[in-house]
Motif scaffolding. Structure first.
Motif, PDB file in Angstrom:
ATOM      1  N   ASP A 130      58.524  36.446  56.524  1.00 53.06           N
ATOM      2  CA  ASP A 130      58.573  36.977  55.373  1.00 53.06           C
ATOM      3  C   ASP A 130      59.082  36.094  54.249  1.00 53.06           C
ATOM      4  O   ASP A 130      60.268  35.740  54.084  1.00 53.06           O
ATOM      5  CB  ASP A 130      59.569  38.257  55.571  1.00 53.06           C
ATOM      6  CG  ASP A 130      59.964  39.089  54.219  1.00 53.06           C
ATOM      7  OD1 ASP A 130      59.535  38.665  53.204  1.00 53.06           O
ATOM      8  OD2 ASP A 130      60.419  40.094  54.448  1.00 53.06           O
ATOM      9  N   ALA A 131      58.499  36.047  53.289  1.00 53.03           N
ATOM     10  CA  ALA A 131      58.676  35.182  52.000  1.00 53.03           C
ATOM     11  C   ALA A 131      59.535  35.489  51.151  1.00 53.03           C
ATOM     12  O   ALA A 131      60.105  34.548  50.398  1.00 53.03           O
ATOM     13  CB  ALA A 131      57.563  34.479  51.473  1.00 53.03           C
ATOM     14  N   GLN A 132      59.877  36.879  51.191  1.00 58.52           N
ATOM     15  CA  GLN A 132      60.553  37.661  50.293  1.00 58.52           C
ATOM     16  C   GLN A 132      62.195  37.833  50.623  1.00 58.52           C
ATOM     17  O   GLN A 132      63.094  38.041  50.194  1.00 58.52           O
ATOM     18  CB  GLN A 132      60.132  38.782  49.705  1.00 58.52           C
ATOM     19  CG  GLN A 132      58.863  38.786  49.276  1.00 58.52           C
ATOM     20  CD  GLN A 132      58.729  40.304  48.511  1.00 58.52           C
ATOM     21  OE1 GLN A 132      59.359  41.001  48.563  1.00 58.52           O
ATOM     22  NE2 GLN A 132      57.425  40.174  48.079  1.00 58.52           N
ATOM     23  N   ASP A 133      62.242  37.250  52.077  1.00 61.21           N
ATOM     24  CA  ASP A 133      63.488  37.208  52.742  1.00 61.21           C
ATOM     25  C   ASP A 133      64.265  35.830  52.911  1.00 61.21           C
ATOM     26  O   ASP A 133      63.314  34.984  52.607  1.00 61.21           O
ATOM     27  CB  ASP A 133      63.474  38.013  53.933  1.00 61.21           C
ATOM     28  CG  ASP A 133      64.732  38.496  54.680  1.00 61.21           C
ATOM     29  OD1 ASP A 133      65.514  38.386  53.853  1.00 61.21           O
ATOM     30  OD2 ASP A 133      64.511  38.891  55.841  1.00 61.21           O
ATOM     31  N   ASP A 134      65.504  35.729  53.503  1.00 60.74           N
ATOM     32  CA  ASP A 134      66.034  34.442  53.718  1.00 60.74           C
ATOM     33  C   ASP A 134      65.216  34.044  55.025  1.00 60.74           C
ATOM     34  O   ASP A 134      65.329  34.752  55.938  1.00 60.74           O
ATOM     35  CB  ASP A 134      67.335  34.350  54.130  1.00 60.74           C
ATOM     36  CG  ASP A 134      67.918  33.152  54.449  1.00 60.74           C
ATOM     37  OD1 ASP A 134      67.169  32.187  54.279  1.00 60.74           O
ATOM     38  OD2 ASP A 134      69.028  33.098  55.043  1.00 60.74           O
ATOM     39  N   TYR A 135      64.420  32.763  54.968  1.00 61.52           N
ATOM     40  CA  TYR A 135      63.391  32.643  56.129  1.00 61.52           C
ATOM     41  C   TYR A 135      64.047  31.551  57.094  1.00 61.52           C
ATOM     42  O   TYR A 135      63.293  31.099  58.135  1.00 61.52           O
ATOM     43  CB  TYR A 135      62.416  32.110  55.507  1.00 61.52           C
ATOM     44  CG  TYR A 135      62.148  30.934  54.584  1.00 61.52           C
ATOM     45  CD1 TYR A 135      62.388  29.589  55.244  1.00 61.52           C
ATOM     46  CD2 TYR A 135      61.701  31.431  53.472  1.00 61.52           C
ATOM     47  CE1 TYR A 135      62.428  28.638  54.218  1.00 61.52           C
ATOM     48  CE2 TYR A 135      61.829  30.160  52.466  1.00 61.52           C
ATOM     49  CZ  TYR A 135      61.935  29.000  52.845  1.00 61.52           C
ATOM     50  OH  TYR A 135      61.926  27.880  51.883  1.00 61.52           O
ATOM     51  N   MET A 136      65.544  31.392  57.148  1.00 62.13           N
ATOM     52  CA  MET A 136      66.058  30.160  58.276  1.00 62.13           C
ATOM     53  C   MET A 136      65.830  30.980  59.531  1.00 62.13           C
ATOM     54  O   MET A 136      65.740  30.149  60.402  1.00 62.13           O
ATOM     55  CB  MET A 136      67.441  29.987  57.804  1.00 62.13           C
ATOM     56  CG  MET A 136      67.609  29.240  56.539  1.00 62.13           C
ATOM     57  SD  MET A 136      66.533  27.859  56.721  1.00 62.13           S
ATOM     58  CE  MET A 136      66.115  27.512  55.192  1.00 62.13           C
ATOM     59  N   GLU A 137      65.995  32.434  59.715  1.00 64.12           N
ATOM     60  CA  GLU A 137      66.237  32.829  61.174  1.00 64.12           C
ATOM     61  C   GLU A 137      64.851  32.757  61.543  1.00 64.12           C
ATOM     62  O   GLU A 137      64.676  32.431  62.761  1.00 64.12           O
ATOM     63  CB  GLU A 137      66.659  34.173  60.925  1.00 64.12           C
ATOM     64  CG  GLU A 137      66.852  34.756  62.498  1.00 64.12           C
ATOM     65  CD  GLU A 137      67.317  36.206  62.226  1.00 64.12           C
ATOM     66  OE1 GLU A 137      67.579  36.783  61.233  1.00 64.12           O
ATOM     67  OE2 GLU A 137      67.048  37.099  63.341  1.00 64.12           O
ATOM     68  N   ALA A 138      63.790  33.122  60.621  1.00 59.12           N
ATOM     69  CA  ALA A 138      62.607  33.078  60.920  1.00 59.12           C
ATOM     70  C   ALA A 138      61.883  31.719  61.745  1.00 59.12           C
ATOM     71  O   ALA A 138      61.124  31.387  62.612  1.00 59.12           O
ATOM     72  CB  ALA A 138      61.410  33.726  60.027  1.00 59.12           C
ATOM     73  N   LEU A 139      62.349  30.649  60.899  1.00 60.54           N
ATOM     74  CA  LEU A 139      62.091  29.401  61.311  1.00 60.54           C
ATOM     75  C   LEU A 139      62.663  29.192  62.466  1.00 60.54           C
ATOM     76  O   LEU A 139      61.876  28.560  63.452  1.00 60.54           O
ATOM     77  CB  LEU A 139      62.686  28.298  60.050  1.00 60.54           C
ATOM     78  CG  LEU A 139      61.885  28.279  59.027  1.00 60.54           C
ATOM     79  CD1 LEU A 139      62.360  27.301  58.028  1.00 60.54           C
ATOM     80  CD2 LEU A 139      60.266  27.870  59.017  1.00 60.54           C
ATOM     81  N   GLY A 140      63.877  29.459  62.945  1.00 58.52           N
ATOM     82  CA  GLY A 140      64.295  29.327  64.120  1.00 58.52           C
ATOM     83  C   GLY A 140      63.449  29.890  65.415  1.00 58.52           C
ATOM     84  O   GLY A 140      63.142  29.392  66.541  1.00 58.52           O
ATOM     85  N   ARG A 141      63.230  31.037  64.952  1.00 57.45           N
ATOM     86  CA  ARG A 141      62.418  31.861  65.916  1.00 57.45           C
ATOM     87  C   ARG A 141      60.976  31.536  66.035  1.00 57.45           C
ATOM     88  O   ARG A 141      60.269  31.550  67.286  1.00 57.45           O
ATOM     89  CB  ARG A 141      62.145  33.437  65.365  1.00 57.45           C
ATOM     90  CG  ARG A 141      61.530  34.451  66.294  1.00 57.45           C
ATOM     91  CD  ARG A 141      63.027  34.707  67.199  1.00 57.45           C
ATOM     92  NE  ARG A 141      62.269  35.401  68.357  1.00 57.45           N
ATOM     93  CZ  ARG A 141      62.838  35.990  69.481  1.00 57.45           C
ATOM     94  NH1 ARG A 141      64.103  35.364  69.532  1.00 57.45           N
ATOM     95  NH2 ARG A 141      62.379  36.435  70.424  1.00 57.45           N
ATOM     96  N   LEU A 142      60.339  31.010  65.053  1.00 61.51           N
ATOM     97  CA  LEU A 142      59.079  30.309  64.950  1.00 61.51           C
ATOM     98  C   LEU A 142      59.136  29.060  65.908  1.00 61.51           C
ATOM     99  O   LEU A 142      58.276  29.018  66.874  1.00 61.51           O
ATOM    100  CB  LEU A 142      58.726  29.591  63.499  1.00 61.51           C
ATOM    101  CG  LEU A 142      57.431  28.740  63.428  1.00 61.51           C
ATOM    102  CD1 LEU A 142      56.193  29.499  63.716  1.00 61.51           C
ATOM    103  CD2 LEU A 142      57.507  28.201  62.043  1.00 61.51           C
ATOM    104  N   HIS A 143      60.325  28.226  65.877  1.00 63.59           N
ATOM    105  CA  HIS A 143      60.013  27.132  66.808  1.00 63.59           C
ATOM    106  C   HIS A 143      60.294  27.468  68.250  1.00 63.59           C
ATOM    107  O   HIS A 143      59.784  26.979  69.028  1.00 63.59           O
ATOM    108  CB  HIS A 143      61.421  26.369  66.338  1.00 63.59           C
ATOM    109  CG  HIS A 143      61.411  24.928  67.348  1.00 63.59           C
ATOM    110  ND1 HIS A 143      60.518  23.984  66.817  1.00 63.59           N
ATOM    111  CD2 HIS A 143      62.192  24.615  68.369  1.00 63.59           C
ATOM    112  CE1 HIS A 143      60.771  22.994  67.720  1.00 63.59           C
ATOM    113  NE2 HIS A 143      62.086  23.406  68.633  1.00 63.59           N
TER     114      HIS A 143
END
Ligand SMILES: Nc1nc2c(ncn2[C@@H]2O[C@H](COP(=O)(O)OP(=O)(O)OP(=O)(O)O)[C@@H](O)[C@H]2O)c(=O)[nH]1
Length: 285
Positions: A130-143
């Motif tokens: 979600d680009a409208q949200d802070d995406y740091m957690e998403a990047l961790g999850r992506l990895h």
């Protein structure tokens, strides 16, 4: 968390016409591992596209808008997915695959999460951020997600949808894509996973970008793509037609196009024409 499996509730407009050839490598092996009895069926050899990402990132909306003709505004009322939702897409002989929509809170360390079974038969893994949200957690999850999937099946195509970009200015979109790209690849380099290739797309359900991105994801799974491209090249060179797309009419994703660059406006125009033809044929059908 307990992972449960939900049977596909296939839209009645879909009919099974064909599936990817077995030689493509998505048959057999995973069928023994899958607890779903449907998987024992040969038609289950069609490749799988997984939709993963944090809660509320927009996974179910993407699936409903692209494959079930839901209008983007209706997605505001979608409930959170709490089990894996499997959807069969078999609308033509060139597009035949399953989409598995995952709940946002899936726990890879849960013993009921059978990553062998899930990733073995997977053709593409779409991770939605979600680009409208802070995406740091998403990047961790992506990895975490891609490194786990890669270990089981290094042949998966890893696709990252930087989603909900409708709320972003053009500059902000480019900057977000650059930043996500950089951070995701840095994380891979730190984990010595440089060989793992990620593709990035800026998407929104409020315009045609989501259809274009999905088209590209699906095209990569079509072994006949070079032949189709070639045929379309021959077609335009002999007909004086400017641009040719081979469409899956039901979803409006394009399965192939000639090798000239795709101009979004031409693609949008073709999508609108398909809508007009479907509407008119409904009236007179
Ligand atoms: N602005 C905008 N909102 C979107 C877009 N795509 C989805 N949404 C909204 O995002 C919210 C969450 O969408 P869902 O599809 O339910 O998200 P999900 O990832 O499936 O959520 P879980 O099932 O909880 O994992 C909804 O209110 C959608 O309307 C988009 O492209 N742009």
């Amino acid at each position: 968390m307990n992972i449960q499996y939900e049977e596909p509730t296939l839209g009645s407009s879909y009919s099974v016409v064909g599936s990817f050839p077995k030689s493509f490598g998505y048959g057999g092996e995973d069928q023994d591992l899958d607890p779903d009895p449907e998987e024992a069926n040969p038609s289950a050899s069609r490749p799988r596209i997984l939709l993963m990402g944090l809660r509320r990132s927009g996974k179910s909306s993407i699936q409903k808008v692209v494959f079930h003709k839901m209008s983007p505004n209706e997605t505001l009322f979608l409930e959170s997915t709490n089990k894996i939702y499997k959807d069969d897409v078999s609308s033509s002989s060139f597009v035949s695959f399953q989409i598995w929509d995952f709940p946002g809170q899936v726990d890879f360390f849960d013993p009921t999460f059978d990553s062998e079974m899930i990733f073995k038969g997977t053709g593409a893994l779409i991770f939605v951020i979600d680009a409208q949200d802070d995406y740091m957690e998403a990047l961790g999850r992506l990895h975490l997600t891609i490194s786990r999937a890669y270990k089981v099946n290094p042949d998966i195509n890893f696709e990252v949808f930087i989603h909900k970009v409708d709320g972003l200015s053009d500059d902000h979109k480019i900057e977000t894509q650059r930043d996500v790209h950089q951070r995701a690849n840095d994380d891979l380099a730190d984990a010595s996973l440089d060989k793992l290739h990620l593709s990035f797309y800026l998407t929104s359900i409020y315009d045609h970008s989501i259809f274009e991105a999905f088209s590209k994801v699906v095209q990569k799974l079509i072994p006949q793509l070079p032949t189709l491209e070639n045929l379309l090249n021959i077609f335009i060179s002999h007909s004086g037609i400017e641009k040719a797309f081979l469409f899956d009419v039901v979803s409006k994703i394009y399965i192939a196009t000639d090798s000239s660059p795709v101009d979004m406006q031409t693609y949008e125009l073709c999508c609108d024409m398909i809508d007009v033809i479907i509407d008119v044929s409904c009236i007179y059908g």
